[in-house]
Design an enzyme around this catalytic site. Sequence first.
Site, PDB file in Angstrom:
ATOM      1  N   PHE A  69       0.852  -1.185   0.000  1.00 38.15           N
ATOM      2  CA  PHE A  69       0.000   0.000   0.000  1.00 38.15           C
ATOM      3  C   PHE A  69       0.883   1.229   0.000  1.00 38.15           C
ATOM      4  O   PHE A  69       1.759   1.371   0.840  1.00 38.15           O
ATOM      5  CB  PHE A  69      -0.896  -0.032   1.247  1.00 38.15           C
ATOM      6  CG  PHE A  69      -1.849   1.134   1.357  1.00 38.15           C
ATOM      7  CD1 PHE A  69      -3.124   1.041   0.826  1.00 38.15           C
ATOM      8  CD2 PHE A  69      -1.470   2.306   2.004  1.00 38.15           C
ATOM      9  CE1 PHE A  69      -4.007   2.111   0.926  1.00 38.15           C
ATOM     10  CE2 PHE A  69      -2.350   3.378   2.105  1.00 38.15           C
ATOM     11  CZ  PHE A  69      -3.626   3.273   1.563  1.00 38.15           C
ATOM     12  N   GLY A  80       0.210   5.225  -1.663  1.00 35.12           N
ATOM     13  CA  GLY A  80      -0.598   6.413  -1.393  1.00 35.12           C
ATOM     14  C   GLY A  80      -2.084   6.105  -1.323  1.00 35.12           C
ATOM     15  O   GLY A  80      -2.878   6.921  -0.872  1.00 35.12           O
ATOM     16  N   GLU A 123      -0.101  14.861  -4.823  1.00 35.74           N
ATOM     17  CA  GLU A 123      -0.170  15.214  -3.390  1.00 35.74           C
ATOM     18  C   GLU A 123      -0.235  13.963  -2.524  1.00 35.74           C
ATOM     19  O   GLU A 123       0.071  14.005  -1.352  1.00 35.74           O
ATOM     20  CB  GLU A 123      -1.416  16.047  -3.109  1.00 35.74           C
ATOM     21  CG  GLU A 123      -1.518  17.289  -3.933  1.00 35.74           C
ATOM     22  CD  GLU A 123      -2.958  17.758  -3.998  1.00 35.74           C
ATOM     23  OE1 GLU A 123      -3.301  18.661  -3.226  1.00 35.74           O
ATOM     24  OE2 GLU A 123      -3.726  17.191  -4.794  1.00 35.74           O
ATOM     25  N   PHE A 124      -0.745  12.871  -3.090  1.00 37.54           N
ATOM     26  CA  PHE A 124      -1.007  11.705  -2.249  1.00 37.54           C
ATOM     27  C   PHE A 124      -0.298  10.439  -2.710  1.00 37.54           C
ATOM     28  O   PHE A 124      -0.055   9.544  -1.922  1.00 37.54           O
ATOM     29  CB  PHE A 124      -2.518  11.431  -2.191  1.00 37.54           C
ATOM     30  CG  PHE A 124      -3.313  12.643  -1.883  1.00 37.54           C
ATOM     31  CD1 PHE A 124      -3.308  13.163  -0.588  1.00 37.54           C
ATOM     32  CD2 PHE A 124      -4.046  13.297  -2.857  1.00 37.54           C
ATOM     33  CE1 PHE A 124      -4.029  14.316  -0.299  1.00 37.54           C
ATOM     34  CE2 PHE A 124      -4.766  14.441  -2.569  1.00 37.54           C
ATOM     35  CZ  PHE A 124      -4.764  14.963  -1.288  1.00 37.54           C
ATOM     36  N   SER A 125      -0.009  10.331  -4.015  1.00 33.64           N
ATOM     37  CA  SER A 125       0.517   9.066  -4.515  1.00 33.64           C
ATOM     38  C   SER A 125       2.011   8.965  -4.258  1.00 33.64           C
ATOM     39  O   SER A 125       2.705   9.964  -4.123  1.00 33.64           O
ATOM     40  CB  SER A 125       0.229   8.924  -5.997  1.00 33.64           C
ATOM     41  OG  SER A 125       0.761  10.022  -6.694  1.00 33.64           O
ATOM     42  N   SER A 180       2.163   8.271 -15.205  1.00 33.84           N
ATOM     43  CA  SER A 180       2.513   9.294 -16.179  1.00 33.84           C
ATOM     44  C   SER A 180       2.272  10.645 -15.544  1.00 33.84           C
ATOM     45  O   SER A 180       1.313  10.828 -14.805  1.00 33.84           O
ATOM     46  CB  SER A 180       1.630   9.136 -17.406  1.00 33.84           C
ATOM     47  OG  SER A 180       1.757  10.260 -18.236  1.00 33.84           O
ATOM     48  N   GLY A 191       1.913  -4.673  -7.765  1.00 31.45           N
ATOM     49  CA  GLY A 191       1.980  -5.337  -6.473  1.00 31.45           C
ATOM     50  C   GLY A 191       1.812  -6.829  -6.517  1.00 31.45           C
ATOM     51  O   GLY A 191       1.560  -7.459  -5.492  1.00 31.45           O
ATOM     52  N   TYR A 208      -8.796  11.745 -21.596  1.00 34.81           N
ATOM     53  CA  TYR A 208      -9.522  11.551 -20.346  1.00 34.81           C
ATOM     54  C   TYR A 208     -11.009  11.734 -20.592  1.00 34.81           C
ATOM     55  O   TYR A 208     -11.417  12.654 -21.298  1.00 34.81           O
ATOM     56  CB  TYR A 208      -9.112  12.641 -19.347  1.00 34.81           C
ATOM     57  CG  TYR A 208      -8.367  12.130 -18.159  1.00 34.81           C
ATOM     58  CD1 TYR A 208      -6.990  11.941 -18.223  1.00 34.81           C
ATOM     59  CD2 TYR A 208      -9.027  11.860 -16.966  1.00 34.81           C
ATOM     60  CE1 TYR A 208      -6.290  11.486 -17.120  1.00 34.81           C
ATOM     61  CE2 TYR A 208      -8.323  11.398 -15.863  1.00 34.81           C
ATOM     62  CZ  TYR A 208      -6.955  11.212 -15.941  1.00 34.81           C
ATOM     63  OH  TYR A 208      -6.271  10.770 -14.858  1.00 34.81           O
TER      64      TYR A 208
END
EC number: 2.5.1.26
Lengths: 807, 601
Positions: B179, B181, B250-252, B263, B313, B521
Amino acid sequence: MKCYTPVIYKGLSPCKPNAIKSAVLQSEQVQYVIKQLAKEMGESPDIIQEEATEILDEMGHRMQLGAVRFFAFTLSKIFKQLFQRVCVNEEGMQRLQHAIQEHPVVLLPSHRSYVDFLMLSYLLYTYDLALPVIAAGIDFLGMKIVGELLRRAGAFFMRRSFGGNRLYWAVFAEYVKTMLRSGYAPIEFFLEGTRSRTAKTLTPKFGLLSIVMEPFFKREVFDTYLVPISISYERILEESLYAYELLGVPKPKESTSGLLKARRILSDNFGTIHIYVGQPVSLRTLASGRINRCPYNLVPRHLPQKPSEDIQEFVSDVAYKMELLQIENMVLSPWVLVAAVLLQNLPAMEFELLIEKTLWLKGLTQTFGGFIEWPDNLCAKKAVLSGLTLHSNIASLVDGHVVLNDKGMEDGAVGEMVFRHALAVLMCATYRNQLLNVFVRPALVAIALQMAPSFRKEEVYSCFNFLRDVFSDEFIFFPGISLKDFEEGCFLLTKCDAIQTSQQEIYPTDKGSGTVSFLSAMFRPFVEGYQLIFRYLSKEMKEAFTEKQFIPGVRNFVFQLLEKGSTQCYEALSSDMQKNALSALVQLGAVKKKKMPSGFTYNVNQEAVSKILDMFDDSADAIPEHNEFLFPEYEILIEPEEPEFPADSTDDEQGAEDTSKGAKEQEELGAAGTADEAFQSLDEETLEAMAKHETEEEKIFQMFKKQVAAEPEQIIRYCRGGEGPLWVSGENRPEEKDIPNCVCGAKRIFEFQIMPQLLNHLQVDSLGESIDWGTLVVYTCADSCGGGSEYLEEFIWKQDYSMGCTL
Amino acid sequence: LVNCFPKPYNRKAFWICSMLILSLMFFFPLRQELLKWNGWGYNDSKFIFNKKGQAEFTGKRYRLGGMVLPTFKEWIEKTFGASLEHKTTSRASLNVNDVPPSIVNEEFLQDLRATKISYSQDAEDRVFRAHGHCLHEIFVLREGMFKRIPDIVVWPVCHEDVVKIVELACKHNLCIIPFGGGTSVSSALECPEEEKRTIVSLDTSQMNRILWIDEKNLTACVEAGIVGQDLEKQLAESGFCTGHEPDSMEFSSLGGWVATRASGMKKNIYGNIEDLVIHIKMVTPRGIVEKNCQVPRMSTGPDIHHFIMGSEGTLGVVTEVTIKIRPVPEYQKYGSVVFPNFERGVACLREVAKILRALFASICLFLLFAKGHALKPQVASIFTSFLDGLKKFYITKFKGFDPNILCVATLLFEGDREKVLQHEKQVYDIATKFGGLAAGEDNGQRGYMLTFVIAYLRDLGLDYYVIGESFETSVPWDRVLDLCRNVKERIVRECKEKGVQFAPLSTCRVTQTYDAGACVYFYFAFNYRGISDPIHVYEQIERAAREEILANGGSLSHHHGVGKLRKRWMKESISDVGLGMLRSVKEYVDPNNIFGNKNLL
């Protein structure tokens, strides 16, 4: 003047026809082919580009509103002259209106007449819908003014064949696709490729369909709507033209003067036109789960790409599906029923009976899902009468009887008569044919039921399957679902109480015998016609031939038979049937089709064709009834027996039962010969030599075998008053006293004997209901009393194989 | 023995006693405390409707923070048919009783304790690591409970800790799910329901140090648990950056980027993760895999990094990564261009990508106003401040264009000042050829800012019966337009078929340009009032959209990865043999399926 503001595709970016043309020329697809060709031929790309421009000019449309208005105006005048009414399904037009706004639309009308696309454009114009661009044959360009007008009304022209010309193909395909992608206008073309001369739906052509489907496969559009449209005519404008054409009288080239001459028909009445605009079918829905997308993702989209096998299969399935949808919505007029009944009751039919039968057929058609236009309050008599009036050129009412109008010149030669009659039959058949599409599945089951050696489901199905294969070009079957078709046929027959089915068996009911025989009679022209054509191929065509040689050849062959009166199958003269039969054989592998520089040539595999013929002959397709009471029907061929030994008398019995006219072509089934004095005149010594080795019993059986060996398939031996029958056994031979005298008192003498070989043909060898005999010997009155036509009882002696004798 | 600890190691108790021993190392649960437990991002940052009924973005972390968005309410009402009166409320906090019990073998616990690696069996800790940010996962958090969650969470602090944990897992036959972010959007973090073994969630967040920086070679060796923004912040202290800026930065975490082939927005200059990585150290059940040197390129058979990158993972835990660094750029400039329609915009992007290639940092094309009724221009969207500028702009300059189909490209240039200005001019020159007009620097900057807050929007929607998601793909240039049109159309059509009563929002943007294609996207959201099982409906539509993407020649994923969400298409994507190759690697590296998160294969 009408205010014409058609609804358009939501994604349409408005553009002029010329803009489309230059977009086509500049497109990657066309440029790619131009470069390729330039490289291959060593020419400068400019020259080829030039050529492409010319192709496009020849092909392209120039839709102009002015021309459309002019056209609409004249057309409305002409249509009003020609037709009583034009009926359209409103909700279909509304659906179409929605579809046009949503996605690119492809209109797929049935093709029975030139009127088709004029009518359709006129209709769309009237309903304020975008005028379609139409792929029409280039022959139209021959009509100078009309060709140009058509072009301005939105038609674009394609050459009938351009298989070899890559540039033409590229320009044409890109032109169609560009118009489709931009949603410029609905695209219209005919799946059948050409006008059906027989009013039967023709097998579909795939070329244009795969072009219009490609933008979807490549996802250049989200979806494409395919709209099947059924146009049915109460009376087809070109009916007599078609009949002439089918009989090989060349078709007049389309020309303006031809069209002007066609004005003569303006004074004639052509009844009602029914146009049914079907539910738009979403190509996306059809394709979901069927298409492997990989091939289209791995190659740049502008490269010409041969469609993969599953794509080809898919295109073909869609084509058949669309045609079946057309058929489903085709409106049948009462006259169609009348024609179907009349053709089974030639040369003349009582009017009242015709009405009765027509009514009955109406019920049957409705049970089978046919879409009949029959006003509620219209009584049958009026319906039939109005049909007769409209088609007075084909049939007329004379002294309470309905007859075909086949009397041209009173004292014509035989050939002339045959031609006249064939013309009338073919014209009439054109209307009956409209019914066939609906009837084909149950009818083939009915015929299979008669063909099959037993009522077992598998056997009936295998006969059905055979017929379906043979007629695959004649009628429209969705590919690969033979079993489903069979079940549908069975279901429909059960629905009208013609058959009953159990787990293993299918058998006709007493009540349904009328239906079954009607259905098989309806298709008999095809069954017989195909046999004639196959026979011609298997007997006459030893060398490679082209279609151009085949058609006149088979036509002459059939013509001669008709002149001799040895067949009544006038429809076998139809070039349509001839071509279909040939292509069926190609598909069945009995004829090899080879591509030669000059065109296609064909080679017959004699053995395979006779095998297929055997399938028909083994079957009892000629038997009207095949049930528990009657045996199958055959022709008996009678020949004198060639005596192996000098005989003292050679009676010629040939006239006795002459049912075998023109029997030369027939396969021999059996033969009866002169009773053999040979038996008597056998060398005593030989007999004695035999006797030394064999018992008396065996001797007789050996004799029997030897005699029969000369003509092993014989089923009957005829020799009235001759020395006596050929016994199979020494036992149980009648003494003179065993044979009773005739009622008139005269002595009964031997007339003929029935051989055990007949058992092979009777199909009663299943366990429990088989019969058996050694030989059946019939004795008749020596005085031939009671010369009238009434039946008399005679005497038969049954001899079995002796127990000691084993075969 | 188990009974002696009815609530073994309650997290707080654990914290207190551990503090005595390990002191500073233990600020780590704080991070979890900062983040929403049932939504995206920071607790203090979210969209709300204030007392006046106007939308507002709270918190001070983003430039949008504290701003009122006056037209937003109208926009959301019009677009989705949502109404402020129809509100769903999430549970305020986790109901611990619902949480599946933690089942851990006592022998393992003893061994674990012996390693001194901190761990927790607390329900909140375990639930926090049981999910990523797929819509269905958030939905479950708000209204239900996962069927299977990790039984225990461990916090290794260095490579050696990880080695120990993996050894223990092999010894006791446990299942490890790494685990980082927790920003996965491919169901990669979900625990397989049928997993019977103890599931260990291996949280890498404490492995967050930069081990060294090599200025001569411009590389830095970093522990894999470091979060993107921390990495950039810490490198910046030395005057460097990696330039890898995914929207989730910010989180990953770095390890997560490697494991999913991430990317970044500025990949044109800096490259994607596969271009940035020099060396990877990964712990697998077979042992440690790494290369013997730190070189820019080597020809030693297939690159083993490519087995690791994108392994999601399933093979092991990435512990240390050597990554390229660059000096922080001297000059940065934003820009924006407005195009009359999406088609022109795409054509321009294609041209820019062809001519300028890697000379600008980022170009990103938004379809500004959705077509038709879905999104009317006057109620233009949350891009209010962004749009106010644009609107003025188009009113003054764009008369004659259809505002319904306007689209805007945002630009970011980095490098030395002269070059930047030169490139900027080149881009604008090209844009002019395609009918584009420069629309100012501010608008560009606002556009980029929006990429970070856009993820917060979903949580607001969820409160008002609106569910939505974004998904991405990569596609060759010539198919971009067809793919965008078809996918959007498909979404609208599927919604109709599945009984969605309100017109859905379905729009797209081009976010990355390559030589051979682009990354696209899609944003898709709809009001689910009246549907009994919205998540199921949503998933069906998403699946249909993915089918459509594949049918149009798009890829299964550009950078989100496969996880468990897109596994079904793997075979089609890489062929039978390709799948077999991956399987055999998995079989060799992890024969007992210790890394049993069931992703990818």
